[in-house]
Scaffold this motif. Structure first.
Motif, mmCIF file in Angstrom:
data_model
loop_
_atom_site.group_PDB
_atom_site.id
_atom_site.type_symbol
_atom_site.label_atom_id
_atom_site.label_comp_id
_atom_site.label_asym_id
_atom_site.label_seq_id
_atom_site.Cartn_x
_atom_site.Cartn_y
_atom_site.Cartn_z
ATOM 1 N N THR A 9 0.829 -1.248 -0.141
ATOM 2 C CA THR A 9 0.101 0.038 -0.022
ATOM 3 C C THR A 9 0.801 1.191 -0.027
ATOM 4 O O THR A 9 2.024 1.238 0.431
ATOM 5 N N SER A 10 0.296 2.249 -0.528
ATOM 6 C CA SER A 10 1.095 3.445 -0.680
ATOM 7 C C SER A 10 0.428 4.425 0.474
ATOM 8 O O SER A 10 -0.606 4.321 0.900
ATOM 9 N N HIS A 11 1.492 4.861 1.176
ATOM 10 C CA HIS A 11 1.335 5.839 2.323
ATOM 11 C C HIS A 11 1.021 7.436 2.003
ATOM 12 O O HIS A 11 1.304 8.124 2.944
ATOM 13 N N ARG A 12 0.983 7.464 0.635
ATOM 14 C CA ARG A 12 1.111 8.827 0.027
ATOM 15 C C ARG A 12 0.224 9.896 0.902
ATOM 16 O O ARG A 12 0.476 11.207 1.069
ATOM 17 N N GLU A 101 -10.528 33.382 10.429
ATOM 18 C CA GLU A 101 -10.726 32.635 9.116
ATOM 19 C C GLU A 101 -10.300 31.219 9.577
ATOM 20 O O GLU A 101 -9.281 30.997 10.314
ATOM 21 N N ASP A 102 -10.670 30.123 8.806
ATOM 22 C CA ASP A 102 -10.439 28.733 9.093
ATOM 23 C C ASP A 102 -9.766 28.541 7.582
ATOM 24 O O ASP A 102 -9.872 28.961 6.582
ATOM 25 N N ILE A 103 -8.534 27.559 7.822
ATOM 26 C CA ILE A 103 -8.192 26.887 6.733
ATOM 27 C C ILE A 103 -8.455 25.481 6.694
ATOM 28 O O ILE A 103 -8.285 24.756 7.703
ATOM 29 N N VAL A 104 -8.976 24.911 5.452
ATOM 30 C CA VAL A 104 -9.314 23.678 5.424
ATOM 31 C C VAL A 104 -8.708 23.071 4.429
ATOM 32 O O VAL A 104 -8.452 23.590 3.165
ATOM 33 N N VAL A 105 -8.069 21.931 4.684
ATOM 34 C CA VAL A 105 -7.146 21.267 3.758
ATOM 35 C C VAL A 105 -8.043 19.771 3.503
ATOM 36 O O VAL A 105 -8.051 19.059 4.511
ATOM 37 N N THR A 106 -7.836 19.334 2.238
ATOM 38 C CA THR A 106 -8.349 17.831 2.257
ATOM 39 C C THR A 106 -7.104 17.298 1.199
ATOM 40 O O THR A 106 -6.604 17.955 0.526
ATOM 41 N N VAL A 107 -7.208 16.009 1.549
ATOM 42 C CA VAL A 107 -6.221 15.078 0.991
ATOM 43 C C VAL A 107 -6.738 13.929 0.408
ATOM 44 O O VAL A 107 -7.382 13.160 1.230
ATOM 45 N N ARG A 112 -3.317 13.867 -3.403
ATOM 46 C CA ARG A 112 -3.374 15.119 -4.074
ATOM 47 C C ARG A 112 -4.273 15.994 -2.789
ATOM 48 O O ARG A 112 -5.039 15.351 -2.075
ATOM 49 N N TYR A 113 -4.026 17.225 -2.957
ATOM 50 C CA TYR A 113 -4.516 18.188 -1.925
ATOM 51 C C TYR A 113 -5.216 19.505 -2.383
ATOM 52 O O TYR A 113 -4.725 19.974 -3.413
ATOM 53 N N ASP A 114 -6.038 20.146 -1.478
ATOM 54 C CA ASP A 114 -6.640 21.342 -1.741
ATOM 55 C C ASP A 114 -6.353 22.000 -0.502
ATOM 56 O O ASP A 114 -7.012 21.577 0.360
#
Length: 124
Positions: A9-12, A101-107, A112-114
């Motif tokens: 498995t990749s743990h990226r 302000e909040d910072i929201v990060v998705t992975v 890949r992230y936003d």
């Protein structure tokens, strides 16, 4: 004796989530994570990465995050943040809570992230 073959498995996703937590968290005066167990788990995946790949990925994340947060970096340095990390629908979500302000990060599962800045509705 039976052997079972498991797919490597990749743990990226976990590696990227930890790097985002570490880098974006460093922009704040103080930043703490609510889930120490999850933070430690992500850290262990990060530590398994080859150093060269760590450095390359960190520089890429720094460029992207400073591009998205550029105007806010000076004010972030004065703020404290609390980070909630969760995993939902095959995505890691990192939410950095501040007073304004909040910072929201998705992975996603491929690493890949936003990064997005969300203004607090109570302040607006």
């Amino acid at each position: 004796m039976r052997y079972s073959f498991t797919e490597k498995t990749s743990h990226r996703q976990q590696e990227t989530a930890y790097m985002l937590y570490m880098i974006i968290g460093s922009y704040f005066h103080r930043c703490s994570c609510r889930s120490k167990a999850l933070e430690e788990n992500l850290f262990l995946h990060y530590k398994e990465m080859p150093v060269k790949r760590q450095e390359e990925k960190e520089w890429q994340i720094i460029r992207v995050s400073e591009g998205v947060l550029g105007e806010c970096l000076a004010s972030m340095a004065q703020m404290n943040a609390e980070v909630f990390i969760s995993k939902t629908d095959e995505m890691y979500v990192l939410r950095f809570y501040t007073s304004f302000e909040d910072i929201v990060v998705t992975v996603d599962d491929k690493g890949r992230y936003d990064i997005s800045l969300v203004e607090d509705e109570m302040v607006a």
